[in-house]
Structures are given as C-alpha cells and as structure tokens.
Design a protein around this motif. Sequence first.
Motif, short mmCIF file in Angstrom:
data_model
loop_
_atom_site.label_atom_id
_atom_site.label_comp_id
_atom_site.label_asym_id
_atom_site.label_seq_id
_atom_site.Cartn_x
_atom_site.Cartn_y
_atom_site.Cartn_z
N GLY A 231 -8.27 0.74 -19.41
CA GLY A 231 -7.55 0.19 -20.55
C GLY A 231 -6.13 0.68 -20.71
N ILE A 232 -5.45 0.99 -19.60
CA ILE A 232 -4.06 1.42 -19.68
C ILE A 232 -3.18 0.19 -19.91
N ARG A 233 -2.43 0.21 -20.99
CA ARG A 233 -1.66 -0.96 -21.41
C ARG A 233 -0.25 -0.92 -20.83
N HIS A 234 0.22 -2.07 -20.38
CA HIS A 234 1.57 -2.19 -19.85
C HIS A 234 1.93 -3.67 -19.74
N ASP A 235 3.22 -3.93 -19.56
CA ASP A 235 3.72 -5.31 -19.46
C ASP A 235 4.26 -5.65 -18.09
N VAL A 236 4.80 -4.64 -17.39
CA VAL A 236 5.52 -4.85 -16.14
C VAL A 236 5.10 -3.76 -15.16
N ILE A 237 5.03 -4.11 -13.87
CA ILE A 237 4.77 -3.13 -12.82
C ILE A 237 6.09 -2.77 -12.15
N GLY A 238 6.38 -1.46 -12.14
CA GLY A 238 7.60 -0.96 -11.51
C GLY A 238 7.31 -0.34 -10.16
N VAL A 239 8.22 -0.54 -9.22
CA VAL A 239 8.03 -0.14 -7.83
C VAL A 239 9.25 0.64 -7.36
N SER A 240 9.02 1.76 -6.68
CA SER A 240 10.08 2.38 -5.88
C SER A 240 9.90 1.91 -4.44
N TYR A 241 10.99 1.42 -3.85
CA TYR A 241 10.93 1.08 -2.43
C TYR A 241 12.22 1.52 -1.76
N TYR A 242 12.10 2.59 -0.97
CA TYR A 242 13.18 3.05 -0.11
C TYR A 242 12.76 2.74 1.32
N PRO A 243 13.45 1.85 2.01
CA PRO A 243 12.97 1.35 3.30
C PRO A 243 12.83 2.41 4.39
N TYR A 244 13.54 3.52 4.28
CA TYR A 244 13.43 4.58 5.28
C TYR A 244 12.27 5.52 4.98
N TRP A 245 11.61 5.38 3.83
CA TRP A 245 10.48 6.23 3.45
C TRP A 245 9.18 5.45 3.22
N HIS A 246 9.27 4.24 2.71
CA HIS A 246 8.12 3.57 2.09
C HIS A 246 7.57 2.40 2.88
N GLY A 247 7.75 2.41 4.18
CA GLY A 247 7.15 1.36 5.00
C GLY A 247 8.11 0.23 5.30
N THR A 248 7.64 -0.70 6.10
CA THR A 248 8.49 -1.81 6.54
C THR A 248 8.78 -2.78 5.40
N LEU A 249 9.81 -3.56 5.61
CA LEU A 249 10.11 -4.62 4.65
C LEU A 249 8.94 -5.59 4.53
N GLU A 250 8.25 -5.81 5.63
CA GLU A 250 7.10 -6.72 5.62
C GLU A 250 5.96 -6.15 4.78
N SER A 251 5.72 -4.83 4.89
CA SER A 251 4.65 -4.23 4.08
C SER A 251 5.02 -4.21 2.61
N PHE A 252 6.29 -4.00 2.32
CA PHE A 252 6.77 -4.07 0.94
C PHE A 252 6.57 -5.48 0.38
N GLN A 253 6.95 -6.49 1.15
CA GLN A 253 6.79 -7.86 0.69
C GLN A 253 5.32 -8.21 0.46
N ALA A 254 4.47 -7.80 1.38
CA ALA A 254 3.05 -8.08 1.24
C ALA A 254 2.48 -7.40 -0.01
N ASN A 255 2.92 -6.16 -0.25
CA ASN A 255 2.40 -5.44 -1.42
C ASN A 255 2.81 -6.09 -2.73
N VAL A 256 4.11 -6.35 -2.91
CA VAL A 256 4.54 -6.90 -4.21
C VAL A 256 3.98 -8.30 -4.43
N ASN A 257 3.84 -9.08 -3.37
CA ASN A 257 3.23 -10.40 -3.53
C ASN A 257 1.78 -10.27 -3.97
N ASP A 258 1.05 -9.35 -3.34
CA ASP A 258 -0.36 -9.16 -3.68
C ASP A 258 -0.52 -8.62 -5.10
N VAL A 259 0.28 -7.64 -5.46
CA VAL A 259 0.16 -7.02 -6.77
C VAL A 259 0.46 -8.02 -7.88
N ALA A 260 1.51 -8.81 -7.70
CA ALA A 260 1.84 -9.81 -8.71
C ALA A 260 0.71 -10.81 -8.88
#
Length: 374
Positions: A231-260
């Motif tokens: 029951g954690i309440r929120h309105d928006v999901i926030g993401v940190s994405y630094y491409p040299y630390w947080h995976g490929t652009l493709e994995s970032f795209q797949a994640n945000v598409n899936d999460v949304a």
Amino acid sequence: MRRILTVLSLLLLTAAPLAAQPAQAAQAHGPGAPLAIRGADVSSLAKSEALGGVYRDALGRRADALRVLSQAGLTFIRLKVWVNPADGYNTKARVLAVAKRAKAQGLKLFIDFHYSDTWADPGKQYKPAAWEGLSLDGLRQAVHDHTYDVLDALRRQGTPADLVQVGNEINGGLLWPDGSNANWANTAALLNAGYDAVKRVSPATKVVLHLANGGDNGLYRWWFDNAAAHGIRHDVIGVSYYPYWHGTLESFQANVNDVATRYGKPIVVVETGYPFTTADDDGWENLILSPEPYPGYRATPQGQAAMLAKVADIVRRIPNGLGLGLFTWEATWTGVPGNGWDPADPSSGNAWENQALFDFADRPLPAMAVLGRV
C-alpha cells in the motif's frame, strides 16, 4: 504550434492526474512536441555562487544560471533537501531562496527529500543526527513534519512544489535500519508519511518514488510489486539512468516501457548525465574518465548532447504517453573551489564538473539547447 503543445503538456502535468490522461499525454508528446519535463538538478547552485561561481550566456556575458536554463527552453529545476547538513546548504532556507528565483524565471519546481544530513542513495541511507534516537513512530512523524514544513514554507512563499520526491534512490528503503525494505511494512509507513504530508500541503502536487539502476527490470518489478502489496502510495515513478553505470540503452528502454505498462504510472528520469570532456577543472579526479563511456558516444560536447537526446527519445516513446521527461543531474556543479562532495569537508572537490551543462569557461554547452527542445 510548438508553443501551444508545450502549454498543453504542462497543463497535463499540473492540472490533471498524470496516470489518468494517457490519450491526451500521447497527443501532447506526438511528433515534434517537446516533453513536458525538460529539467536540470541545480542543487549545487547556491553554494557555487556563494563561493564565487560564475555562469555566462552563450555570448560570454555574466548571467543568472537559472535564466540561462530557462531561456534555453528548460521547464523544471530539481533541488535536494537535507535535514541539517554540516555546510548549511540544501536546507529549507537555501531551497526557498533558489525556488523564488526559479519561479521568477518561469521554471517549475521538483523537490527531492533525502531524509538525511548528507547523501542518500542505494549504498547509504543514513538517518539525520537529530532523528537517531527516534522509534519507528517517531521517525514516521519526523518524516511527515519535515516534509510538511519545507513544502508549506514554499507554498506560503508563493513558490509551491510541482513535483516532490519522497526519498532519494530508495532501492533498499530509507532511514536505515528502521526503514530498510527488509521490513516492507516499515518502509511503507515512512514513505506514506511523506506522501500524506505532500498531499496535506497540496493535493495537486505529484509524489515521485525514485529508484536508481534504470536498466534493471528485475529490481523495478520486485520493488514496485512490493510497494503495491504494502500500500505504498505514489503518483509517478522516478528513474536514475546513467548509461555508463546502469546498463545498455536497450535495457533502459525495455525497463521503462515495462514499468509504465505494468503499473500504469507516468515515468520521469529524475537523474541522468554524460561527460562533455575527460579533462578536470578543480584538481579532484572526476568520476567518469573514459573518452567513450558508452559505445558510440564520446566524451565531447557533441557526445553529451547526443546522449541526452537519445535518453529523451526513449522517454518520449514510453507507451500510452506515460513518459513525462528527464532531468540532467547537477547541471550547475562547475569546478568552484570549496563546492565539493563532502558537506563536512571544505577541502573536498567536485568529481562532476565534466558532466555539467556549463563548460570550463562557464558558458552553456550544446546539450543545454538540446535538452530545452527535446
């Protein structure tokens, strides 16, 4: 037409429930339309200026950094809040002063609560010293009261927050050990206390929950599945994405598409960044030294601009118009002596000045103009 679409996007952000308007959001983010949020974290700005930091426009004239950002087309700034930091910056009083200046430049305001006297991130979520002896109920009340106090002061000043982040990069929870997500009920109690304080000040203000590691879909599914179950309440999901630390652009795209799609919540990249040089401007080694930190994007002004444009394009393509925009992190953290990483150590340096939006001559980089029109 471009100006009309910008206004429509911002109206969607501030006047309607974000997740309830997918059709309108998709229309506002159509071909050629800018994202509603084109932002920069400028938490370092007040201290930089106090220590002699200078910012210039494209012609080299000394200028207010917030005015330069606004004139480039940015729509938001982000400011972190610490409870009682050793250097006296990123406090309520400092945030109020910068917020007043930002709103005067037509910029909207995103407040980032760390609930700490220093940096809070996936590796550390230290309690403020004043809260060390509190019980869970005491911590819950402290989170509520601190959040309310800062936001109500902003509202009374006439500079209300448009977005509020309850906790910073809370992959492992907050206010350890009590709020660690080893005990999700505790995590939920603390986060919901912050949410309730935000809504008590302004029901229209949107609450963001923020994780790092934007290319890690397993983390996001685990975290937000548990958030829903507790029951954690929120309105928006926030993401940190630094491409040299947080995976490929493709994995970032797949994640945000899936999460949304999975949670039906709007997505905002609350932190991203990329170097424009490998050089150093303050004698303190920078975090990113590679001449090509991500394949195909060199550490040059052009490479920085291209990476920000690519991240923005991924956000724009999130299904159902749920991609709100992005913030580049610490855009004004230039190489000013004394404005270092450690608020308790004036001799510490800045490891980020090669990722700012102002170059070593204090002029705006091409990435700023790119961010202003994405």
